[in-house]
Design a protein around this motif. Structure first.
Motif, PDB file in Angstrom:
ATOM      1  N   VAL A 325      14.264  63.227  28.546  1.00 40.72           N
ATOM      2  CA  VAL A 325      14.741  62.057  27.804  1.00 40.72           C
ATOM      3  C   VAL A 325      16.258  62.125  27.645  1.00 40.72           C
ATOM      4  N   ALA A 326      16.778  63.315  27.377  1.00 39.96           N
ATOM      5  CA  ALA A 326      18.227  63.473  27.245  1.00 39.96           C
ATOM      6  C   ALA A 326      18.934  63.140  28.557  1.00 39.96           C
ATOM      7  N   GLU A 327      18.312  63.491  29.681  1.00 44.99           N
ATOM      8  CA  GLU A 327      18.916  63.180  30.979  1.00 44.99           C
ATOM      9  C   GLU A 327      18.889  61.680  31.253  1.00 44.99           C
ATOM     10  N   GLU A 328      17.761  61.039  30.974  1.00 47.27           N
ATOM     11  CA  GLU A 328      17.645  59.606  31.237  1.00 47.27           C
ATOM     12  C   GLU A 328      18.582  58.790  30.353  1.00 47.27           C
ATOM     13  N   SER A 329      18.777  59.226  29.112  1.00 46.24           N
ATOM     14  CA  SER A 329      19.588  58.469  28.164  1.00 46.24           C
ATOM     15  C   SER A 329      21.070  58.789  28.267  1.00 46.24           C
ATOM     16  N   SER A 361      22.497  70.947  33.953  1.00 46.22           N
ATOM     17  CA  SER A 361      21.701  69.802  34.383  1.00 46.22           C
ATOM     18  C   SER A 361      22.319  69.155  35.619  1.00 46.22           C
ATOM     19  N   PRO A 362      21.494  68.636  36.528  1.00 45.52           N
ATOM     20  CA  PRO A 362      22.046  67.888  37.669  1.00 45.52           C
ATOM     21  C   PRO A 362      22.942  66.738  37.243  1.00 45.52           C
ATOM     22  N   GLU A 394      19.101  74.048  43.066  1.00 42.38           N
ATOM     23  CA  GLU A 394      19.432  73.665  44.440  1.00 42.38           C
ATOM     24  C   GLU A 394      19.274  72.165  44.674  1.00 42.38           C
ATOM     25  N   SER A 395      18.274  71.547  44.062  1.00 42.21           N
ATOM     26  CA  SER A 395      18.042  70.122  44.288  1.00 42.21           C
ATOM     27  C   SER A 395      19.191  69.260  43.778  1.00 42.21           C
TER      28      SER A 395
END
Length: 543
Positions: A325-329, A361-362, A394-395
């Motif tokens: 959720v933190a990444e999406e927001s 995080s990416p 890696e991704s």
């Protein structure tokens, strides 16, 4: 664009038209009344009977003809003005209803047109499918390739949507990279709607060329159904939006029908996002530390920091619940740096031989200023860069390798160590190891967990260990959960491990107690004794 006439202008023009029309009618009546007398006088004069037409009547006739010609000219001008006014109104209506980039309807026009479409379909015993389509990674396209490339992607997406859908479909761009299409259909033709949705996803997965650049986006598509006239456009658009975000959570590049349970999931997600926003300034997010050890000797080498949420309402929340959720927001960057800063303050008290490993995080690797932000944290906390190891999955290297190279090179220059996390699960692993200055490889826990029962998994682990040896890169194994796995990794030559066998992630206090038992805490700094009362300090004496 022709200016739209104001109401006052129209009324004044109408008055002038009435006056001109009245003059023309009067002229025609006068022409009928006087024209015959004048013509009779002319004829009598020609045959030698009369003395010629009366001068006054002749002048009147000429004036009548002039007025009739004036009226005809005014009639032509009026027709031309009406055509221009109609075209201007149509043009203004088109601009008000249309997205200028794609030619699709805009949001305002869609809400009105779509509502009528739902009502008409219900009268015909038909249903309406609403597709809400969002391009995946579109923000990255703008960030990496520029806004001109982003506009090109939107235009090509609109062209492909038009090519896939039937001409009867109502198409709109809601804004940004969101598109909507509405299709009336017979209730028995649901399979046809699903086939169209699949074709849309497949069409938008194809690369888009902008100059010499090849851009890939993909799309997530939510489908909602209007089966009765009472459903509003606001409701059906919201349902399709919920289904679209469910697709993103499931891995993107797919389509999903809206289901009632999805709405509850969105409410939970919104609660989590609200909790993150309010919890950050309250310090509710704390670092926990998972031991990393030398597999052969059991010696403690460091800790990987893992984030936890100490919610006063829900208790301890694991990262897999709130990190997505933190990444999406878009909150992950601020949240991550906040917790890393707290971890650095804690780790300052560790022995210099103990490393602190932090995951990035990416999303943070898309920030060109990330290296500077992390360096600022090192300076502010006073934590040695040589004790910090940054783990990069890696991704996350796939989208923008040049930017990632710039970030990791900058961190490397500051003395920070770099580890390639989840190795073997991403893309082009060998090319990344050659292109980026990594110090360590971490084998993904899925290979370690499957190693004992799967010859293939064991072969992958062996290959990664041998690769690390050939590149002089130490190997860390994640997910070591029992002694047998640890012994096998030692036999294979893997030096460093972490997992439940060595200890689970623990709080800062429990980690400090573990380090204290092993004598791995820094000696506390003892402040200098204050001078005896009445004795001035050397500085004061010298002054």
């Amino acid at each position: 664009m022709t200016a739209m006439p104001r109401p006052r202008d129209r009324s004044e023009g109408a008055k002038r038209d009435i006056v001109a029309g009245g003059i023309v009618v009067a002229a025609i009546l006068l022409f009928v009344g006087t024209g015959s007398n004048v013509m009779q006088s002319v004829i009598r004069s020609l045959i030698g009977i009369g003395g010629g037409p009366d001068n006054v009547l002749t002048a009147t006739l000429v004036l009548n003809i002039a007025l009739i010609l004036f009226g005809w000219r005014r009639y032509e001008d009026l027709n031309r003005e009406i055509v221009e006014r109609t075209e201007a109104e149509q043009r203004a209506r088109y601009l008000a209803d249309t997205d200028p980039l794609t030619g699709f309807l805009n949001r305002r026009a869609l809400m009105a047109t779509g509502q009528q479409l739902i009502v008409d379909a219900a009268l015909e015993k038909r249903q309406v499918a609403l597709f809400l389509l969002d391009l995946d990674h579109f923000k990255t396209v703008n960030d990496i390739h520029g806004h001109a490339a982003g506009d090109r992607v939107l235009q090509v997406a609109a062209e492909r949507i038009t090519a896939v859908l039937p001409p009867s479909a109502t198409k709109a761009r809601l804004g940004g990279d969101e598109f909507v299409a509405m299709l009336p259909f017979e209730p028995a033709a649901r399979d046809h709607i699903e086939a169209l949705a699949a074709q849309l996803v497949a069409a938008l997965e194809e690369p888009i060329f902008h100059g010499a650049q090849q851009i890939r986006t993909g799309a997530s598509l939510g489908v909602a159904l209007a089966s009765e006239a009472g459903i509003t456009m606001e409701t059906i658009v919201r349902q399709a939006d919920i289904a679209m975000y469910h697709c993103k959570d499931e891995g993107r590049n797919r389509f999903c029908w809206f289901e009632p349970g999805m709405e509850m999931a969105v409410q939970v997600r919104n609660q989590i996002e609200t909790g993150i926003r309010t919890g950050m300034p309250r310090g509710e997010f704390v670092p926990h530390f998972e031991p990393q050890v030398d597999i052969a000797s059991g010696r403690l080498l460091g800790f990987e920091m893992l984030m936890r949420w100490e919610s006063p309402e829900y208790g301890m929340i694991p990262p897999e619940r709130f990190i997505p959720v933190a990444e999406e927001s878009g909150l992950i960057g601020e949240l991550s740096l906040q917790v890393i800063g707290r971890a650095m303050e804690i780790a300052k008290g560790w022995d210099p031989s103990i490393m602190l490993a932090v995951n990035i995080s990416p999303q943070q690797l898309k920030d060109p200023w990330f290296s500077q932000k992390l360096t600022k944290l090192l300076v502010e906390t006073g934590f040695p860069a040589s004790q910090l190891e940054v783990e990069i999955t890696e991704s996350s290297l796939f989208e923008n390798l040049p930017l990632v190279r710039s970030i990791v090179t900058s961190l490397k220059n500051q003395g920070v160590s770099l580890s390639l996390d989840d190795f073997g699960t991403g893309y082009s692993s060998l090319s990344h190891l050659r292109a980026l200055p990594f110090d360590r490889i971490k084998i993904d826990r899925s290979f370690i967990a499957a190693m004992r029962g799967s010859p293939d998994a064991q072969a992958i682990v062996v290959a990664i260990v041998r690769l690390g040896e050939s590149l002089s890169m130490p190997i860390t194994a994640e997910g070591v959960e029992d002694e047998a796995t640890a012994i096998e990794l030692t036999r294979l030559g893997c030096a460093k491990g972490q997992g439940w066998y060595y200890g689970r992630a623990a709080s800062a206090a429990d980690t400090a107690a573990l380090l204290a038992e092993r004598g791995l805490l820094r000696a506390p700094v003892v402040p200098e004794a204050a001078p005896p009362a009445g004795d001035e300090s050397p500085l004061r004496k010298s002054a």
